[in-house]
Design an enzyme around this catalytic site. Structure first.
Site, mmCIF file in Angstrom:
data_model
loop_
_atom_site.group_PDB
_atom_site.id
_atom_site.type_symbol
_atom_site.label_atom_id
_atom_site.label_comp_id
_atom_site.label_asym_id
_atom_site.label_seq_id
_atom_site.Cartn_x
_atom_site.Cartn_y
_atom_site.Cartn_z
ATOM 1 N N LYS A 121 1.068 -0.918 0.255
ATOM 2 C CA LYS A 121 0.349 -0.051 -0.176
ATOM 3 C C LYS A 121 1.107 1.200 0.138
ATOM 4 C CE LYS A 121 -1.594 2.610 3.043
ATOM 5 N NZ LYS A 121 -1.915 3.094 4.224
ATOM 6 N N ASP A 139 -6.542 1.500 1.001
ATOM 7 C CA ASP A 139 -6.268 1.419 2.361
ATOM 8 C C ASP A 139 -7.606 1.137 3.081
ATOM 9 O OD1 ASP A 139 -8.176 3.726 1.831
ATOM 10 O OD2 ASP A 139 -6.862 4.945 2.634
#
Ligand code: SF4
Length: 216
Positions: A121, A139
């Protein structure tokens, strides 16, 4: 599951709701952006932006950060959750940047993910926002929104969410879609109390329709 067409429609509506959706972390270089993203794990962007001016005044580049003691880094970021671990990773990442990449943040996922404390991420966010490389970072907001709107299966892993969304959206929309979904998750489709009654996507949202039916 929401079709490709309806998924793109939903992202377009989010864009109309939040035309200014863009990165909110403040940084003056890819290095500072990388550090800011590392600090933002389980912390708000607002809280990160409060500590980074002081941190980057003391340690503006990988050279100064690598030479700093963990205690000195901790002192600048102590109001952020998990600050001890984050200070350790930021120092180690700065050292790895000097040793392996001449102090320059790499602009590809594999090299970014080789840095201590940098997961997929974080790498995706840095690629998209610091280098404008097409990436779709997932996220907590993006995962919740894509699942509530049934853009992806409820049990999809974070990696599956990323891959499915990249199939459903044109490549040139990945970065803006990520930011729109974050804003939509922050201000409309909140984790605990989504604002379904005022949501312009209620007509395509099974989760919202079910939630309102239960409330009657
Ligand atoms: Fe989220 Fe409710 Fe909108 Fe569905 S209708 S996207 S659950 S706010």
């Amino acid at each position: 599951m929401l079709s490709k067409t309806k998924t793109q429609y939903a992202v377009k509506v989010m864009g109309e709701m939040f035309p200014d959706a863009r990165p909110s972390l403040r940084a003056a270089s890819p290095f500072q952006y990388l550090v800011s993203v590392m600090l933002s794990a389980q912390a708000t962007d607002i809280s990160v932006n409060k500590v980074t001016p002081q941190l980057f005044k003391h340690f503006p580049t990988a050279i100064e950060m690598a030479a700093a003691t963990e205690t000195a880094i901790q002192q600048d970021i102590h109001s952020i959750g998990l600050y001890r671990n984050k200070a350790k990773h930021i120092k180690a990442t700065s050292q790895a940047l000097l040793v392996n990449f001449a102090g320059v943040v790499p602009s590809n996922r594999q090299d970014l993910m080789s840095l201590p404390g940098v997961g997929r991420k974080t790498a995706d966010v840095v690629l998209a926002d610091a280098f404008a490389e097409p990436a779709f970072a997932v996220d907590t907001h993006v995962e919740r929104v894509t699942k509530r709107l049934h853009m992806v299966p409820q049990k999809a892993s974070v990696l599956e969410v990323e891959q499915l969304m990249m199939q459903k959206l044109p490549k040139e929309k990945w970065i803006t879609a990520h930011h729109r979904m974050i804003y939509f998750g922050r201000y409309q489709c909140l984790a605990r109390a989504p604002k379904c009654t005022t949501c312009p996507l209620l007509s395509v949202c099974l989760a919202g329709q079910q939630r309102l039916a239960k409330a009657k």
